[in-house]
Design an enzyme around this catalytic site. Sequence first.
Site, PDB file in Angstrom:
ATOM      1  N   SER A  42       0.855  -1.194   0.000  1.00 38.48           N
ATOM      2  CA  SER A  42       0.000   0.000   0.000  1.00 38.48           C
ATOM      3  C   SER A  42       0.884   1.234   0.000  1.00 38.48           C
ATOM      4  CB  SER A  42      -0.882   0.013   1.255  1.00 38.48           C
ATOM      5  OG  SER A  42      -1.527   1.263   1.426  1.00 38.48           O
ATOM      6  N   TYR A  93      -1.789  -0.636  10.491  1.00 35.70           N
ATOM      7  CA  TYR A  93      -1.888  -0.945   9.060  1.00 35.70           C
ATOM      8  C   TYR A  93      -0.668  -0.418   8.323  1.00 35.70           C
ATOM      9  CZ  TYR A  93      -3.712  -1.060   4.287  1.00 35.70           C
ATOM     10  OH  TYR A  93      -3.880  -1.296   2.945  1.00 35.70           O
TER      11      TYR A  93
END
Length: 256
Positions: A146, A159
Site C-alpha cells: 500500500s 496498518y
Amino acid sequence: MYLPSFQLEGKKAIVTGAGRGIGRALAIGLAEAGADVAVLARTPDDLNRTVEEIEALGRQALALPVDLKDKRALEGVIRQAEAWAGRIDILVNNAGMNIRTPALEVSEEEWDTIMQTNLKSAFFLSQQVGHHMRAAGGGSIINIASVAGHVALRTGVVYGSSKAALIQMTKILALEWGKYGVRVNAIGPWYFNTPLTEKLLADESFVQEVLSRTPMKRIGEMPDLVGPVVFLASDAAAYMTGQTLYVDGGMTIYGF
C-alpha cells in the site's frame, strides 16, 4: 517478438484473499492471461464464485478455504495446491485487513490481528512457496502492499506499519532468493473501488480529500491493478525484483 512475454499460458498461480475485491479481480486477470489459479480466502461461497468465473474463461481453478492467520492450516492448503498444480509459478499475497484505530487506543488484539493477516501470513506463505519455487528453478511472488507503507496516512499506525514491513520483506526476500530465480516484487495501491472501501468512498468529502492528493483526479479501478500484477507475474518482468510499483494515480509524487 516481445509481446508474448506478457502471456501466462500454462502457468500455475496462487492468490490469497481471492473471494472478493482486489484478490478476486487479480485471480480472474491472471486467468485471462492464461494461468490456472488456486484461490484462498476464508469464505467458501465467495471462492466458489471466483472459481466459476475462472473456469468460464477456460482455465482451471481450485478453491481452498482457509484462515490465513492459522499457520498449520495454511501449510495444509499449500500442500493441496502443490498437488493440484504440480508446480507453483506465481504467488500473489493479497489478503489484508485494517482496523482504523487511533494510536493511543490500539489494543494488543487489534495489533496482532492486523499484523498476522497483513504480514505474518504473507511471510509464511512466501516461505512455503519459496521452497517449492527454489526446487523448480524460479517463480514470481507479488505482495500487495500500500502507499501507506511508504507515506504517513490516516489509515492507522498498525496498518501502515504492516505494509511498510511488507515492502521491506519484499526487498529482503528478493535479495535472498534472486540466485534461485525467484523474483519478489510488490504493488502499492492508493484508494480503489472495492467492497472494503465502499463506505469510505460513499462520503463525498472523503473522496474530495483523496482526489486532492491524486494528480490523476480519480479513484482506482480494478483493471488499473490487474495489468501491473500480470506484468510482474510474466516473463516481461524477468529482470525485475525487489521493487514496489505504486499504482496510485501519482499520489506518492508529493512525498507526504
